[in-house]
Design an enzyme around this catalytic site. Structure first.
Site, PDB file in Angstrom:
ATOM      1  N   SER A 197      11.273   1.104 -20.488  1.00  0.00           N
ATOM      2  CA  SER A 197      11.263   1.275 -21.943  1.00  0.00           C
ATOM      3  C   SER A 197      10.180   0.457 -22.631  1.00  0.00           C
ATOM      4  CB  SER A 197      12.633   0.904 -22.525  1.00  0.00           C
ATOM      5  OG  SER A 197      13.618   1.802 -22.079  1.00  0.00           O
TER       6      SER A 197
ATOM      7  N   ASP B 183      12.074   8.096 -24.624  1.00  0.00           N
ATOM      8  CA  ASP B 183      11.046   7.300 -23.945  1.00  0.00           C
ATOM      9  C   ASP B 183      10.913   7.709 -22.481  1.00  0.00           C
ATOM     10  OD1 ASP B 183      13.603   6.345 -23.488  1.00  0.00           O
ATOM     11  OD2 ASP B 183      13.104   4.229 -23.755  1.00  0.00           O
TER      12      ASP B 183
ATOM     13  N   GLU C  52      16.663   4.097 -33.064  1.00  0.00           N
ATOM     14  CA  GLU C  52      16.831   4.200 -31.614  1.00  0.00           C
ATOM     15  C   GLU C  52      18.306   4.332 -31.226  1.00  0.00           C
ATOM     16  OE1 GLU C  52      15.730   1.725 -27.546  1.00  0.00           O
ATOM     17  OE2 GLU C  52      16.687   0.710 -29.232  1.00  0.00           O
TER      18      GLU C  52
ATOM     19  N   GLU D 246      26.462  -7.635 -33.672  1.00  0.00           N
ATOM     20  CA  GLU D 246      27.045  -8.139 -32.432  1.00  0.00           C
ATOM     21  C   GLU D 246      26.173  -9.269 -31.882  1.00  0.00           C
ATOM     22  OE1 GLU D 246      29.853  -7.381 -30.801  1.00  0.00           O
ATOM     23  OE2 GLU D 246      30.477  -5.864 -32.247  1.00  0.00           O
TER      24      GLU D 246
ATOM     25  N   ASP E 149      20.773   5.148 -22.903  1.00  0.00           N
ATOM     26  CA  ASP E 149      20.171   4.603 -21.690  1.00  0.00           C
ATOM     27  C   ASP E 149      21.155   3.746 -20.911  1.00  0.00           C
ATOM     28  OD1 ASP E 149      17.649   3.824 -20.113  1.00  0.00           O
ATOM     29  OD2 ASP E 149      18.314   1.864 -20.828  1.00  0.00           O
TER      30      ASP E 149
ATOM     31  N   HIS F 291      15.871  -7.004 -27.850  1.00  0.00           N
ATOM     32  CA  HIS F 291      15.980  -6.344 -26.560  1.00  0.00           C
ATOM     33  C   HIS F 291      15.234  -7.056 -25.432  1.00  0.00           C
ATOM     34  CE1 HIS F 291      17.839  -2.556 -24.998  1.00  0.00           C
ATOM     35  NE2 HIS F 291      17.257  -3.024 -23.941  1.00  0.00           N
TER      36      HIS F 291
ATOM     37  N   GLU G 240      31.969 -13.997 -35.298  1.00  0.00           N
ATOM     38  CA  GLU G 240      32.967 -12.968 -34.972  1.00  0.00           C
ATOM     39  C   GLU G 240      33.767 -13.314 -33.723  1.00  0.00           C
ATOM     40  OE1 GLU G 240      33.177  -8.077 -34.411  1.00  0.00           O
ATOM     41  OE2 GLU G 240      31.256  -9.093 -34.671  1.00  0.00           O
TER      42      GLU G 240
ATOM     43  N   HIS H 117      22.598   4.069 -17.100  1.00  0.00           N
ATOM     44  CA  HIS H 117      22.424   3.026 -16.083  1.00  0.00           C
ATOM     45  C   HIS H 117      23.762   2.676 -15.424  1.00  0.00           C
ATOM     46  CE1 HIS H 117      18.227   2.123 -16.300  1.00  0.00           C
ATOM     47  NE2 HIS H 117      18.245   1.796 -17.593  1.00  0.00           N
TER      48      HIS H 117
ATOM     49  N   HIS I 207      15.766   5.124 -14.043  1.00  0.00           N
ATOM     50  CA  HIS I 207      15.153   6.115 -14.928  1.00  0.00           C
ATOM     51  C   HIS I 207      14.657   7.307 -14.128  1.00  0.00           C
ATOM     52  CE1 HIS I 207      14.048   2.698 -17.965  1.00  0.00           C
ATOM     53  NE2 HIS I 207      15.344   2.951 -17.912  1.00  0.00           N
TER      54      HIS I 207
END
Length: 505
Positions: free
Chosen positions: A98, A350, A304, A263, A309, A159, A208, A313, A425
């Protein structure tokens, strides 16, 4: 469902059904006119790992969730009139990741595996080679043109994490982690997703999940990037929020900047999302558009669907497909909020995955179900399987017997041919679907790096803007030439009104 299928069979057995359908589609294609307007806005929907097999399977699931058979369903992205293919290989690998693909479709340059924002002249893992090999993205081109820019994702907004994930050699060479770059590189107006723990000092308690050690802050440099971001926006109306209540309270009409991190890490899968705590991708997309569209010069927004994805996986096809359906719903909402005359909307991926759609299931069979045919080992198999991944389980030379297994469960792991902890992928071309100004530029089979240049051309940002001056001049001349006609029309209207008044009098 049975009654729906029964009437569909009767209808579809009539040849005129297919002929009439084809004629309707043909008329639509023949009446299509090129939209050569300058794209004031661009909304790029990126389904991470959303290969063509995923699109097909998600289409069927979306229909079946609406009590249809599924195959004939038309998703929102299916309605886009212009479709092409993008070749996704990276400079050094047949099948990309990615990072390399993001560099291609956002920066217009292909690069090596595991590298983002750098050309292939840099070396993966050798931080000092990045200097002089940086490449800019369409976010920067749009921002430099005076547009607002935003990023919405269902994963972490960074990410690629924080300084805690960087090797010592990279730090010595002066390289910066992605989280720090997020607030210091391009001035992004809207950032929505997950990833709180990568923004705060090590040990910072999460608001949280205060008792969860895995949610504690990660940064080793003791920086609080959230506080830094807020202080950088003192002259503007900027909001940082971490839950849905705060998010809903943000007024787009009075907000200049928004950072929403729901999160500590990735946002939850759509089917596991707590609607009281976390908004859906439909809601985050809408909020972003409403904030960005106040700019009279327009905006660029990247949305996105990142957990498509991750579902793949994990070989959990149900999760991946529900994420793809959610992304399509966000596309629909975006189209409602924008004007196609001035907004270029693109849906693409992607890369793909090793997902296969196989066997000979009957029409209307659950996309998450089993093929009616058994294998040579006299055991059933699901119509969705993976080429590799954690679903490879051979015991005593036999596949698991799934006759009594609920393969529609969100937690079911599809069987795979090769054992891997994480499924990989896929390398085939991905679809590119477009509508709006200059959407016809996205037809054919192109390198993935072409997408950034075509988007920039459509929006008159970045390089290659000669046509923009010509277009502006032409429209100005056209406006002037029509002015006398408009004035004459007005005079004639007044004169005619006076004559009618005389008659009436």
């Amino acid at each position: 469902l049975f009654s729906v299928r029964f009437f569909m069979i009767i209808e579809e057995k009539n040849p005129e059904f297919w002929r009439a359908q084809a004629q309707t589609t043909l008329k639509s294609a023949l009446s299509r006119k090129l939209n050569t307007n300058v794209a004031k806005n661009i909304v790029l929907f990126l389904g991470d790992g959303m290969g063509i097999t995923t699109i097909t399977a998600a289409r069927i699931l979306k229909g079946q969730l609406e009590n249809q058979t599924g195959e004939e369903t038309v998703m929102t992205m299916d309605t886009f009139p212009y479709v092409g293919l993008a070749k996704v290989y990276s400079v050094d690998f047949q099948i990309p990741d990615s990072a390399a693909t993001a560099t291609a479709y956002l920066c217009g340059v292909k690069t090596n595996l595991n590298m983002v924002g750098l050309s292939a002249a840099a070396q993966n893992g050798v931080c000092r080679t990045q200097k002089g090999n940086e490449v800019t993205s369409i976010l920067k081109w749009a921002k430099d043109a005076g547009k607002s820019v935003g990023v919405v994702t269902t994963t972490r907004v960074q990410h690629w994490y924080s300084d805690a994930d960087m090797p010592a050699s990279a730090k010595r060479d002066g390289c910066t982690d992605i989280a720090a770059q997020l607030i210091n590189n391009t001035d992004i107006d809207v950032v929505i997703g997950g990833g709180r723990k990568y923004m705060t000092p090590k040990g910072t308690v999460d608001p949280e999940y205060p008792l969860d050690r895995s949610s504690l802050g990660k940064r080793q440099d003791n920086r609080n990037l959230i506080d830094e971001w807020i202080s950088m926006k003192k002259e503007k109306v900027a909001h940082y929020v971490w839950n849905k209540k705060e998010f809903d309270a943000v007024d787009p009409e009075t907000t200049d900047y928004l950072m929403a991190l729901f999160e500590p890490g990735d946002m939850r899968y759509e089917v596991e999302r707590d609607p009281l705590m976390d908004p859906s991708i439909i809601e985050t997309t809408e909020k972003a558009i409403r904030i960005l569209q106040k700019n009279p010069k327009g905006f660029f927004l990247l949305v996105e669907g990142g957990r498509i994805d991750q579902g793949h996986h994990a070989s959990r096809a149900s999760m991946a497909l529900h994420e793809a359906v959610a992304l399509d719903n966000a596309v629909a909402r975006s189209l409602q909020l924008t004007n196609e005359d001035e907004t270029l909307t693109i849906v693409t991926a992607d890369h793909s995955h090793s997902l296969s759609f196989n066997g000979y299931p009957f029409r209307g069979n659950s996309i998450l179900g089993k093929s009616p045919l058994y294998g040579q080992d006299l055991l059933p198999y699901t119509t969705l399987m993976y080429g590799n991944g954690p679903g490879h389980k051979i015991i005593d030379n036999k596949r698991p017997d799934i006759r009594s297994v609920d393969t529609k469960s969100k937690d079911y792991i599809q069987q795979a041919a090769v054992p891997l902890d994480s499924e990989t992928h896929g390398g085939e071309d991905v679809a590119v679907l477009a509508r709006g100004p200059m959407a016809h530029l996205f037809q054919g089979v192109n390198e993935q790096s072409y997408l950034a240049h075509a988007m920039a051309y459509a929006a008159c940002v970045g390089a290659n803007q000669q046509h923009c001056v010509a277009t502006t001049s032409y429209r100005l001349a056209e406006s002037r030439s029509s002015a006398p006609h408009s004035s004459l029309t007005s005079v004639l209207s007044v004169l005619l009104g006076s004559i009618m008044a005389l008659f009436l009098y």
